[in-house]
Design a protein around this motif. Sequence first.
Motif, PDB file in Angstrom:
ATOM      1  N   SER A 138      -4.226 -53.883  53.732  1.00  0.00           N
ATOM      2  CA  SER A 138      -4.747 -54.102  52.359  1.00  0.00           C
ATOM      3  C   SER A 138      -4.850 -52.713  51.548  1.00  0.00           C
ATOM      4  O   SER A 138      -4.518 -52.612  50.364  1.00  0.00           O
ATOM      5  N   LYS A 142       3.277 -51.338  56.159  1.00  0.00           N
ATOM      6  CA  LYS A 142       4.275 -50.617  57.036  1.00  0.00           C
ATOM      7  C   LYS A 142       5.291 -51.543  57.464  1.00  0.00           C
ATOM      8  O   LYS A 142       4.938 -52.576  57.515  1.00  0.00           O
ATOM      9  N   ILE A 253     -11.214 -50.716  61.539  1.00  0.00           N
ATOM     10  CA  ILE A 253     -11.903 -49.541  60.280  1.00  0.00           C
ATOM     11  C   ILE A 253     -10.558 -49.680  59.273  1.00  0.00           C
ATOM     12  O   ILE A 253      -9.734 -49.025  59.450  1.00  0.00           O
ATOM     13  N   GLY A 254     -10.781 -50.657  58.263  1.00  0.00           N
ATOM     14  CA  GLY A 254      -9.580 -50.914  57.322  1.00  0.00           C
ATOM     15  C   GLY A 254      -9.889 -50.104  56.091  1.00  0.00           C
ATOM     16  O   GLY A 254     -10.661 -49.197  56.172  1.00  0.00           O
ATOM     17  N   PHE A 255      -8.982 -50.633  55.127  1.00  0.00           N
ATOM     18  CA  PHE A 255      -8.959 -49.623  53.813  1.00  0.00           C
ATOM     19  C   PHE A 255     -10.359 -49.908  53.114  1.00  0.00           C
ATOM     20  O   PHE A 255     -11.075 -48.778  52.686  1.00  0.00           O
ATOM     21  N   GLN A 256     -10.819 -51.076  52.997  1.00  0.00           N
ATOM     22  CA  GLN A 256     -12.058 -51.437  52.290  1.00  0.00           C
ATOM     23  C   GLN A 256     -13.201 -51.825  53.240  1.00  0.00           C
ATOM     24  O   GLN A 256     -14.336 -51.378  52.570  1.00  0.00           O
ATOM     25  N   LEU A 282     -11.536 -45.990  52.338  1.00  0.00           N
ATOM     26  CA  LEU A 282     -11.525 -45.532  50.874  1.00  0.00           C
ATOM     27  C   LEU A 282     -12.856 -45.082  50.347  1.00  0.00           C
ATOM     28  O   LEU A 282     -13.046 -44.280  49.849  1.00  0.00           O
ATOM     29  N   ARG A 306      -8.737 -37.081  50.089  1.00  0.00           N
ATOM     30  CA  ARG A 306      -8.062 -37.855  51.384  1.00  0.00           C
ATOM     31  C   ARG A 306      -7.295 -36.895  52.468  1.00  0.00           C
ATOM     32  O   ARG A 306      -7.590 -37.189  53.678  1.00  0.00           O
ATOM     33  N   LYS A 309      -9.983 -35.048  54.195  1.00  0.00           N
ATOM     34  CA  LYS A 309     -10.773 -35.939  55.233  1.00  0.00           C
ATOM     35  C   LYS A 309     -10.019 -36.137  56.443  1.00  0.00           C
ATOM     36  O   LYS A 309     -10.414 -36.063  57.492  1.00  0.00           O
ATOM     37  N   GLU A 310      -8.484 -36.556  56.256  1.00  0.00           N
ATOM     38  CA  GLU A 310      -7.818 -36.666  57.378  1.00  0.00           C
ATOM     39  C   GLU A 310      -7.580 -35.465  58.288  1.00  0.00           C
ATOM     40  O   GLU A 310      -7.565 -35.704  59.613  1.00  0.00           O
ATOM     41  N   GLY A 395      -6.919 -48.749  62.930  1.00  0.00           N
ATOM     42  CA  GLY A 395      -7.004 -48.446  61.749  1.00  0.00           C
ATOM     43  C   GLY A 395      -6.830 -47.006  61.415  1.00  0.00           C
ATOM     44  O   GLY A 395      -7.486 -46.300  62.526  1.00  0.00           O
ATOM     45  N   LEU A 400     -10.565 -40.600  63.311  1.00  0.00           N
ATOM     46  CA  LEU A 400     -11.514 -39.286  63.299  1.00  0.00           C
ATOM     47  C   LEU A 400     -11.892 -38.700  64.674  1.00  0.00           C
ATOM     48  O   LEU A 400     -12.383 -39.693  65.228  1.00  0.00           O
ATOM     49  N   ALA A 432      -3.128 -45.656  62.384  1.00  0.00           N
ATOM     50  CA  ALA A 432      -3.068 -46.653  61.194  1.00  0.00           C
ATOM     51  C   ALA A 432      -1.791 -47.542  61.397  1.00  0.00           C
ATOM     52  O   ALA A 432      -1.578 -48.767  60.856  1.00  0.00           O
TER      53      ALA A 432
HETATM   54  N1  LIG Z   1      -6.036 -39.021  61.019  1.00  0.00           N
HETATM   55  C1  LIG Z   1      -7.009 -39.650  59.990  1.00  0.00           C
HETATM   56  N2  LIG Z   1      -8.477 -39.435  59.996  1.00  0.00           N
HETATM   57  C2  LIG Z   1      -9.192 -40.030  59.045  1.00  0.00           C
HETATM   58  N3  LIG Z   1      -8.619 -41.073  58.329  1.00  0.00           N
HETATM   59  C3  LIG Z   1      -7.487 -41.471  58.015  1.00  0.00           C
HETATM   60  C4  LIG Z   1      -6.340 -40.684  59.187  1.00  0.00           C
HETATM   61  N4  LIG Z   1      -5.356 -41.169  59.053  1.00  0.00           N
HETATM   62  C5  LIG Z   1      -5.633 -42.055  58.072  1.00  0.00           C
HETATM   63  N5  LIG Z   1      -6.616 -42.241  57.743  1.00  0.00           N
HETATM   64  C6  LIG Z   1      -7.278 -43.157  56.603  1.00  0.00           C
HETATM   65  O1  LIG Z   1      -7.124 -44.570  56.974  1.00  0.00           O
HETATM   66  C7  LIG Z   1      -7.026 -45.464  56.160  1.00  0.00           C
HETATM   67  C8  LIG Z   1      -5.684 -46.214  55.973  1.00  0.00           C
HETATM   68  O2  LIG Z   1      -5.898 -47.091  57.088  1.00  0.00           O
HETATM   69  P1  LIG Z   1      -4.998 -48.067  57.456  1.00  0.00           P
HETATM   70  O3  LIG Z   1      -3.466 -47.974  57.140  1.00  0.00           O
HETATM   71  O4  LIG Z   1      -5.421 -48.577  58.807  1.00  0.00           O
HETATM   72  O5  LIG Z   1      -5.416 -49.271  56.427  1.00  0.00           O
HETATM   73  P2  LIG Z   1      -4.660 -50.601  56.143  1.00  0.00           P
HETATM   74  O6  LIG Z   1      -4.123 -51.140  57.356  1.00  0.00           O
HETATM   75  O7  LIG Z   1      -4.252 -50.613  54.615  1.00  0.00           O
HETATM   76  O8  LIG Z   1      -6.341 -51.510  56.060  1.00  0.00           O
HETATM   77  P3  LIG Z   1      -6.725 -52.970  56.244  1.00  0.00           P
HETATM   78  O9  LIG Z   1      -7.041 -52.888  57.757  1.00  0.00           O
HETATM   79  O10 LIG Z   1      -7.919 -53.108  55.488  1.00  0.00           O
HETATM   80  O11 LIG Z   1      -5.438 -53.956  55.666  1.00  0.00           O
HETATM   81  C9  LIG Z   1      -7.104 -44.454  54.632  1.00  0.00           C
HETATM   82  O12 LIG Z   1      -8.279 -44.382  54.115  1.00  0.00           O
HETATM   83  C10 LIG Z   1      -6.634 -43.149  55.298  1.00  0.00           C
HETATM   84  O13 LIG Z   1      -7.151 -42.074  54.485  1.00  0.00           O
END
Ligand SMILES: Nc1ncnc2c1ncn2[C@@H]1O[C@H](COP(=O)(O)OP(=O)(O)OP(=O)(O)O)[C@@H](O)[C@H]1O
Length: 446
Positions: A138, A142, A253-256, A282, A306, A309-310, A395, A400, A432
């Motif tokens: 979301s 990829k 741990i997804g995006f939202q 997010l 972001r 954070k990462e 995710g 982290l 991710a």
């Molecule tokens: N090394 C990291 N440390 C902390 N957070 C990270 C890291 N790499 C990516 N993220 C965070 O992970 C999030 C994206 O994760 P991901 O790609 O798994 O989401 P998604 O697959 O789009 O979400 P969903 O599962 O809801 O569909 C972003 O907020 C990004 O900043």
Amino acid sequence: MAMLLKKVWESVTNRRSSCPSSHVDSVISPPGYTKSPPPSSLGAFDRLPIDVVFQIVKLVGPKDAARLSVVCKSWRSLVSDDRLWIYFLQSYHDTWNSVFFAETNLQKFSSHIAKSSFMRIYRQRVQVPGAVIVDGGSGYYKFGWSKYACPSGRSATFSEFVNIEFPSYFRFRNFFATIYSRMQVKASAQPIVLSLPLRNYDDTESARASRRQLKEAIYTALFDMDVPAVCAVNQATLALYAAQRTSGIVVNIGFQVTSVVPILHGKVMRTVGVEVVDVGGLKLTEFLREQMQRNNINFRSLYTARTLKEKLCYIAADYEVELSKDTPASLEVPGEGWFTLSKERFTTGEVLFQPHIAGVHTKGLHEAVALCMDHCHAIGFTGDDTWFKTVVLSGGTALLPGLVGRLEKELHGLLPSSISKGIRVVSPAYGADTAWFGAKLIGNVS
Ligand SMILES: Nc1ncnc2c1ncn2[C@@H]1O[C@H](COP(=O)(O)OP(=O)(O)OP(=O)(O)O)[C@@H](O)[C@H]1O
């Protein structure tokens, strides 16, 4: 060694004329992962212990081993050994190291497919073109090829497609057309393995209808584009497969949002219940931004927050103890300059365990996982009380540092020892891209 190999070939050449030949295609081992019976005669090689001959065949490699199988029955029997081809699968191709897991664990979910020998499976890997793999996250999608080591592209779903989770035919057409054009491949040329977003988790009629609707919109969009075959599996199950497991609890741990999904033998246990926490990657970025603004740390873009954070944030093993420490760290963000964070480094991730510090009123991640384990334990339908004790994280946010240890510690604190004994939290093997790797694994099953 060169002498030994020479001898193999002399023996092969001498015997090719005297042995009845057979083609490699006809070699099919009995079902199961088997060891061939010892060969009757290998000519000059009979003087060597069979294990040594086996080692030599390993050294000559898959191509020449396949050639040896057409020499005579004895050599065919030796080189048909599953162990040899499992070795080749795992050692000769970096991207095939999960094929053994997929063939032995996932293939059984498709009972209509007959089991093959690993020699045949290896040959299929060489001959059959790969599948297109798409993980429609979301936040970030990829895409890539099942034969490649990692996704060939990633992009922000929300900024390009607003929200692909709403089952709109045109949104999906646009989404897939964009991916095919970026991969420079015709939709009709390859099968596709797709990760489905985790939505409408409940076991109610309306949730089931809404999941069906989502799947139908995706299938219709793809088949209208002449895609030859589609396999769509939910993100959590794919994350579990990527960790080379078929049962356990996936914490995505997804995006939202964060979803806690119990899965038994590859099936999401909706009767047990999927827990959802309204905190995702997010929220953590936004909370870090708020803290930086409050502390007069100037920056221009949310992407800077972001990145910080990462790169700088982590999960405290003990939040209260961490608050009493000095924890500064600095990072240069290209185009923005140097930033130093201190307490923000661990207060940001703490939102996963204490959402209220970011003003979100929901349970913490550990409480959601404990609840899910409690339900799995209470239902207890398998007689096996250990399947839910492995927690697989997935995710980007699950990357982290410190998360694994903290979650384990909190679970031990919350659950009675009868449930918490033997709990293991597994970090996301591919961050991710975890769901993408699970889909790739399916794309490689014979
Ligand atoms: N090394 C990291 N440390 C902390 N957070 C990270 C890291 N790499 C990516 N993220 C965070 O992970 C999030 C994206 O994760 P991901 O790609 O798994 O989401 P998604 O697959 O789009 O979400 P969903 O599962 O809801 O569909 C972003 O907020 C990004 O900043």
